[in-house]
Design a protein around this motif. Structure first.
Motif, PDB file in Angstrom:
ATOM      1  N   TYR A 229       4.761   6.468   1.432  1.00 31.97           N
ATOM      2  CA  TYR A 229       3.892   7.627   1.634  1.00 31.97           C
ATOM      3  C   TYR A 229       4.376   8.714   0.700  1.00 31.97           C
ATOM      4  O   TYR A 229       5.522   9.144   0.790  1.00 31.97           O
ATOM      5  N   ILE A 230       3.517   9.139  -0.220  1.00 25.11           N
ATOM      6  CA  ILE A 230       3.889  10.169  -1.188  1.00 25.11           C
ATOM      7  C   ILE A 230       2.928  11.337  -1.024  1.00 25.11           C
ATOM      8  O   ILE A 230       1.707  11.171  -1.083  1.00 25.11           O
ATOM      9  N   ALA A 231       3.497  12.528  -0.832  1.00 27.12           N
ATOM     10  CA  ALA A 231       2.687  13.725  -0.659  1.00 27.12           C
ATOM     11  C   ALA A 231       2.399  14.372  -2.009  1.00 27.12           C
ATOM     12  O   ALA A 231       3.235  14.373  -2.906  1.00 27.12           O
ATOM     13  N   LYS A 232       1.182  14.900  -2.144  1.00 32.13           N
ATOM     14  CA  LYS A 232       0.794  15.638  -3.345  1.00 32.13           C
ATOM     15  C   LYS A 232       1.289  17.074  -3.203  1.00 32.13           C
ATOM     16  O   LYS A 232       1.312  17.592  -2.092  1.00 32.13           O
TER      17      LYS A 232
ATOM     18  N   VAL B 271       0.847  -1.187   0.000  1.00 27.97           N
ATOM     19  CA  VAL B 271       0.000   0.000   0.000  1.00 27.97           C
ATOM     20  C   VAL B 271       0.884   1.239   0.000  1.00 27.97           C
ATOM     21  O   VAL B 271       1.762   1.388   0.853  1.00 27.97           O
ATOM     22  N   ILE B 272       0.630   2.106  -0.970  1.00 31.70           N
ATOM     23  CA  ILE B 272       1.307   3.406  -1.029  1.00 31.70           C
ATOM     24  C   ILE B 272       0.260   4.461  -0.739  1.00 31.70           C
ATOM     25  O   ILE B 272      -0.743   4.563  -1.447  1.00 31.70           O
ATOM     26  N   MET B 273       0.470   5.220   0.314  1.00 36.38           N
ATOM     27  CA  MET B 273      -0.420   6.334   0.619  1.00 36.38           C
ATOM     28  C   MET B 273      -0.050   7.471  -0.327  1.00 36.38           C
ATOM     29  O   MET B 273       1.116   7.835  -0.456  1.00 36.38           O
ATOM     30  N   LEU B 274      -1.054   8.029  -0.975  1.00 34.50           N
ATOM     31  CA  LEU B 274      -0.885   9.098  -1.955  1.00 34.50           C
ATOM     32  C   LEU B 274      -1.827  10.199  -1.517  1.00 34.50           C
ATOM     33  O   LEU B 274      -3.035  10.105  -1.746  1.00 34.50           O
ATOM     34  N   THR B 275      -1.304  11.243  -0.853  1.00 30.35           N
ATOM     35  CA  THR B 275      -2.199  12.156  -0.168  1.00 30.35           C
ATOM     36  C   THR B 275      -1.679  13.581  -0.090  1.00 30.35           C
ATOM     37  O   THR B 275      -0.480  13.815  -0.223  1.00 30.35           O
ATOM     38  N   ALA B 276      -2.596  14.496   0.150  1.00 27.41           N
ATOM     39  CA  ALA B 276      -2.246  15.912   0.319  1.00 27.41           C
ATOM     40  C   ALA B 276      -1.803  16.209   1.746  1.00 27.41           C
ATOM     41  O   ALA B 276      -1.309  17.301   2.021  1.00 27.41           O
TER      42      ALA B 276
END
Length: 104
Positions: free
Chosen positions: A58-61, A35-40
Motif C-alpha cells: 500500500y503506497i500513499a500519494k 497487487v499494490i494499492m497506489l492511492t491518496a
C-alpha cells in the motif's frame, strides 16, 4: 494477457479499487496476482483495510517514483509466477510466504 503485477487506485470513477481487489482475490486465476494499492487515502485504517482485503503493498500519494519501482521489483521477486532468470518453478520453494531459491 494477465499482468504480472497490478497497481490499483482505491478512488476510481466507475468502481472503487477495494471492490476490484475483492473480485481479483475471489477468482482462481487472479487470486495470487501481486497487487499494490497506489492511492491518496492515507488514513491508517485505509491502509489496514487494503492490506487485510488482500493487497500485497500500500503506497500513499504523493510517492517517490524510485520507491514505487523498488516496491514493484520486490513484489515481482516474491511472486510465484515470476522468478529471476526464468528458472523452473521447482527451484523456488514456498514455505507459507517465505521463498527459498535452491540455486541462489
Amino acid at each position: 494477457e494477465k499482468p504480472e503485477l497490478l497497481l490499483l487506485d482505491i478512488m476510481l470513477p466507475e468502481e472503487d479499487g477495494i471492490s476490484i481487489l475483492k473480485k481479483l482475490r475471489s477468482k482462481s486465476d487472479t487470486k495470487d496476482l501481486p497487487v499494490i494499492m497506489l492511492t491518496a487515502k492515507t488514513e491508517y485504517m485505509d491502509k489496514i483495510n487494503g492490506l487485510t482485503l488482500g493487497a500485497d503493498d500500500y503506497i500513499a500519494k504523493p510517492f517517490n517514483p524510485l520507491e514505487l519501482m523498488a516496491r514493484v521489483k520486490a513484489q515481482l521477486r516474491r511472486s510465484t509466477k515470476y522468478n529471476e532468470g526464468n528458472r523452473p518453478q521447482e527451484d523456488i520453494i514456498d514455505f507459507g510466504g517465505l521463498f527459498l531459491n535452491r540455486n541462489t
